[in-house]
Design an enzyme around this catalytic site. Sequence first.
Site, PDB file in Angstrom:
ATOM      1  CG  ASP A  88      -1.946   1.134   1.098  1.00  0.00           C
ATOM      2  OD1 ASP A  88      -2.768   1.069   0.162  1.00  0.00           O
ATOM      3  OD2 ASP A  88      -1.898   2.083   1.894  1.00  0.00           O
ATOM      4  CG  ASP A 535     -23.226  -1.484 -35.473  1.00  0.00           C
ATOM      5  OD1 ASP A 535     -22.843  -2.297 -36.338  1.00  0.00           O
ATOM      6  OD2 ASP A 535     -23.419  -1.795 -34.286  1.00  0.00           O
ATOM      7  N   GLY A 560     -21.274   2.514 -41.116  1.00  0.00           N
ATOM      8  CA  GLY A 560     -19.949   2.193 -41.660  1.00  0.00           C
ATOM      9  C   GLY A 560     -19.432   0.902 -41.067  1.00  0.00           C
ATOM     10  CG  ASP A 561     -16.651  -2.917 -42.022  1.00  0.00           C
ATOM     11  OD1 ASP A 561     -16.037  -2.995 -40.935  1.00  0.00           O
ATOM     12  OD2 ASP A 561     -16.738  -3.859 -42.832  1.00  0.00           O
ATOM     13  CG  PHE A 562     -15.769  -1.411 -36.172  1.00  0.00           C
ATOM     14  CD1 PHE A 562     -15.130  -2.605 -36.414  1.00  0.00           C
ATOM     15  CD2 PHE A 562     -16.800  -1.372 -35.228  1.00  0.00           C
ATOM     16  CE1 PHE A 562     -15.508  -3.762 -35.757  1.00  0.00           C
ATOM     17  CE2 PHE A 562     -17.197  -2.530 -34.564  1.00  0.00           C
ATOM     18  CZ  PHE A 562     -16.546  -3.734 -34.842  1.00  0.00           C
ATOM     19  NE  ARG A 577     -21.807  -8.490 -23.976  1.00  0.00           N
ATOM     20  CZ  ARG A 577     -22.458  -9.286 -24.808  1.00  0.00           C
ATOM     21  NH1 ARG A 577     -23.072  -8.808 -25.855  1.00  0.00           N
ATOM     22  NH2 ARG A 577     -22.492 -10.586 -24.601  1.00  0.00           N
TER      23      ARG A 577
HETATM   24  C1  LIG Z   1       3.051   8.459  -5.726  1.00  0.00           C
HETATM   25  C2  LIG Z   1       2.784   7.467  -6.833  1.00  0.00           C
HETATM   26  C3  LIG Z   1       1.868   6.434  -6.682  1.00  0.00           C
HETATM   27  N1  LIG Z   1       1.622   5.568  -7.692  1.00  0.00           N
HETATM   28  C4  LIG Z   1       0.624   4.477  -7.555  1.00  0.00           C
HETATM   29  C5  LIG Z   1       1.178   3.181  -6.967  1.00  0.00           C
HETATM   30  C6  LIG Z   1      -0.088   2.479  -6.506  1.00  0.00           C
HETATM   31  O1  LIG Z   1      -0.578   1.682  -7.600  1.00  0.00           O
HETATM   32  C7  LIG Z   1      -1.063   3.620  -6.225  1.00  0.00           C
HETATM   33  C8  LIG Z   1      -1.379   3.737  -4.744  1.00  0.00           C
HETATM   34  O2  LIG Z   1      -2.521   2.995  -4.450  1.00  0.00           O
HETATM   35  P1  LIG Z   1      -2.504   1.650  -3.625  1.00  0.00           P
HETATM   36  O3  LIG Z   1      -3.770   1.623  -2.845  1.00  0.00           O
HETATM   37  O4  LIG Z   1      -1.220   1.487  -2.877  1.00  0.00           O
HETATM   38  O5  LIG Z   1      -2.529   0.506  -4.739  1.00  0.00           O
HETATM   39  P2  LIG Z   1      -3.584   0.238  -5.885  1.00  0.00           P
HETATM   40  O6  LIG Z   1      -4.961   0.658  -5.485  1.00  0.00           O
HETATM   41  O7  LIG Z   1      -3.054   0.794  -7.179  1.00  0.00           O
HETATM   42  O8  LIG Z   1      -3.538  -1.348  -6.006  1.00  0.00           O
HETATM   43  P3  LIG Z   1      -3.931  -2.422  -4.856  1.00  0.00           P
HETATM   44  O9  LIG Z   1      -4.661  -1.738  -3.736  1.00  0.00           O
HETATM   45  O10 LIG Z   1      -4.785  -3.424  -5.564  1.00  0.00           O
HETATM   46  O11 LIG Z   1      -2.624  -2.993  -4.402  1.00  0.00           O
HETATM   47  O12 LIG Z   1      -0.403   4.824  -6.649  1.00  0.00           O
HETATM   48  C9  LIG Z   1       2.297   5.674  -8.906  1.00  0.00           C
HETATM   49  O13 LIG Z   1       2.061   4.870  -9.833  1.00  0.00           O
HETATM   50  N2  LIG Z   1       3.222   6.665  -9.061  1.00  0.00           N
HETATM   51  C10 LIG Z   1       3.500   7.572  -8.085  1.00  0.00           C
HETATM   52  O14 LIG Z   1       4.368   8.470  -8.303  1.00  0.00           O
END
Ligand SMILES: Cc1cn([C@H]2C[C@H](O)[C@@H](COP(=O)(O)OP(=O)(O)OP(=O)(O)O)O2)c(=O)[nH]c1=O
Length: 668
Positions: A88, A535, A560-562, A577
Site C-alpha cells: 500500500d 455500426d 460504416g464498417d469499423f 463487448r
Molecule cells: C506516488 C505514486 C503512486 N503511484 C501508484 C502506486 C499504486 O498503484 C497507487 C497507490 O494505491 P494503492 O492503494 O497502494 O494501490 P492500488 O490501489 O493501485 O492497487 P492495490 O490496492 O490493488 O494494491 O499509486 C504511482 O504509480 N506513481 C507515483 O508516483
Amino acid sequence: MVLNPVISKLAGKLVVLASASPRRLEILSNAGLRFEVVPSWFKETLDKGLFKAPHEYAVETAKQKALEVARRMPFKHLKTPDIVIGADTIVTVDGMILEKPVDKEDAYRMLSSLSGKEHSVFTGVAIVVCHEKENEEVDYQLFDFYEETKVKFADLSDNMLWEYINSGEPMDKAGGYGIQALGGMLVEYVHGDFLNVVGFPLNHFCKQLDLIYNRCTSSADQESVSVRLSHNGSHATTIVTQPPPGLPAQSSHSPSSKNSSSANPVHKVKRKSSESEVDESSWMLVNSLSKHTDAREAEFIYNTTLPLTASRGQVIELNVTEHGDTELKKEDLQRIIDLMDGFKSSKALFTASKMCVFDLLQSRPGLDAAQVAQEIKASVKGTACLLEACVSLGLLKSKQRACQKPVYENTDLSSRFLLSDAPSSLRGYIQHCNDTVWPLFSHLESAVREGANQHEKAFGKTSKDMFQDTFYNSQEAKLRFMNAMHSIAKVTGRAVATAFDLSSFKTACDLGGCTGAMAYEFTKAHPGLSVTVFDLPAVVEMSEHFRPLHTDNRVSFVAGDFFKDELPKADLYILARILHDWPDEKVCILLSKIANACTAGCGLLLSEIFLDEDRRGPSRGLLQALSMSEGKQSSATEYSLLLKTHGFITAHVRHTDNLLDAMLCIKA
Ligand SMILES: Cc1cn([C@H]2C[C@H](O)[C@@H](COP(=O)(O)OP(=O)(O)OP(=O)(O)O)O2)c(=O)[nH]c1=O
C-alpha cells in the site's frame, strides 16, 4: 544468479501479488519474478486516526490486502499460494495522509498541497508465507516492512495542475501523481528509492526475502507470527495475535524498526484451550466466514471477551465445527446437482419467456394452469409442469386456496428482468440464448474437439462472416440479434457509463454500438457528452425502432464498417463487448484505426468481462469462450498490455458488479 538469488529461490513456488496495480506488476515482473495476480478485495477504509504514524497505516493496509487474498484463495481458487505479497502506497504532507483522489477536485486539492514542498511517500509491504499442512491446514507467517522516500515538488501554477489533472493520470495514484510518467515533470528531487514512489520498494523487498529464505532457518527465528488456518470445514479459523491500533497489543515491536509483523483474522470455531494462554486483556478479531459468507462481504467484529492470546512465532491451532465435514459434503452434492440440472433450468426459463408466460401473468396475475395453457396455446399438462418448475426456480409464485387449483403470478425477479417492456428486460437476450447460443452449445463436444465454432452444424451455414451469416441474414434474424444486444446493453449500460469520471470528454463514439442503448446510458450519465453510434448500415437503418421515448439529440448514428471505413472523430472511443468476438489480426486493425483517430489525451473505454488474472473465473467469461468465436476472453492485464502496444495507457480498471467490467485508457 548473482543478481537475484532470492528471486530465483521463488521459482516453482506459487507467488501471488495481491494487487491490481499495473506498476507493481511491472516492477516485479521486470525483476524476473514469476507470479499470479489476484487483486485484493480489502477495502482501504481503516481509520487513519487510530495509527500513531502514517507508515503504520500503510503497513496495516498492506497486511489486510495480502491476508484477504491468502485466506480467499483456498476457498475461491481451490489452491493455496506459497507466498502472497500485498502493498500500500501513501503520500504524506503536513500531517495528512493522501491516497488516490476520488475526483478531479480532490486531485487538485492534493496536488496543490504538494506544490513547492517536500513530502514523503511510504509504501507498506506485507509478505504472507503459507505452509500447507496435512488435513488442509495452513500456517501463515507474516512479514512486513515499509520504505520511505522523500520527494520535492516544484511550484506548480493552477494552469499546470489542471493540464496535468485533465491528462487523467492522477486518478489511480496516491497523492494524485505518477512520478514515472507525466508527473515526473512536477518533481525537483527524489531522496530514496524511486520504485518505492512508483508503488513497490524492490530493493527492500529483496532484502526481506533474503532474510526470510536465506538467513532464517526456522520459523521461530523470524520476526513473524504464525497462524494456522483450517479450511476443511464450513468455517475458517485464524486468530489475531497483534491488535490494530487502539487495542491492547500482545507483543511489543520496536517503533524504530522498519520490520514489524503480525497475523490476522477469522474464526467461528471451538478452540483447544490447552494450546493457548489465557489472558483477561487479550482480544480476538472475529470474522464469521461461514460457508455462505463471501470474503468481500465479511464483516470484522472486535470481540474483547474471548481470552486468547498468542506471541510471535507461536502456532495456534483451532478446530473447525464438528459438523464441518458433513455440511461440506452436502454442499458438494448440491453443487454437482445444480450443475447437472443447469441446462434444464435454462431451458425452462427460455421456454416460459418465449411463450410469453411472464408477460401474460403480469397483465393477468392469478391465472391457473388451464387458463395459462389456453392463452399460450399449449397443453394443460405441459403448462402445469412448466409453471411449477418456474415456481421452484423463483421465477413465479403460486397461491392455493383449500380445494382449489393453484394460481400463478410473477415474482419481483421476473417482473424486473423477464417482461418484454421492463426497463431492465433481458427478454431479447434470453431469446438470443435460446435461438443461437443453445444450438451452438448442443454441439459443444465437436467444438471442443475441433477448437472451432459450430455455426455450420447448428445453423447449416458456413461462418466466414459470422455476423452476416447468422445475425444479419434476414430482417427477422437481424431484429432478434439487435433485440438481444439492446437488452443486454440496457442492463449493463449504466454500470459501464458511470464507471469513470468522463467530464473531460465532450464527444464519444460507440463503435459497434448497435441500437444505441449503451450510448443513451452514457448521455444520461454525462450531461456534457454527445455520442455517435457507429455500426453497419444494416444495423443503423433499424436503430429507429429502439430509440427511447424521451431523449435529446446527443445520440446520433453513422453507418460504416469499423474495419474498413474512416471512424467518426471523437475524444473518447467506446468498445463494449466487441474485442472478444474477433481474431487477433482484426483486433489489431481496429485498435490501430482507433489509435490513428486519437490525439494525445483522447480516451478509449473498453468494456468486456475481464477474466481473473489466473483465468479461474468468472465462469461467465470462461463459458462464453466455449462458443469458440474467433476471438478470445482476456484479463484486465492482458487487455491493458494489448492497448499499450497501440499507445494507450491504462488509467483505471473497474470490476463492476454488473455483467461487464470496464477499463479507461488514455492515448499517450
Ligand atoms: C506516488 C505514486 C503512486 N503511484 C501508484 C502506486 C499504486 O498503484 C497507487 C497507490 O494505491 P494503492 O492503494 O497502494 O494501490 P492500488 O490501489 O493501485 O492497487 P492495490 O490496492 O490493488 O494494491 O499509486 C504511482 O504509480 N506513481 C507515483 O508516483
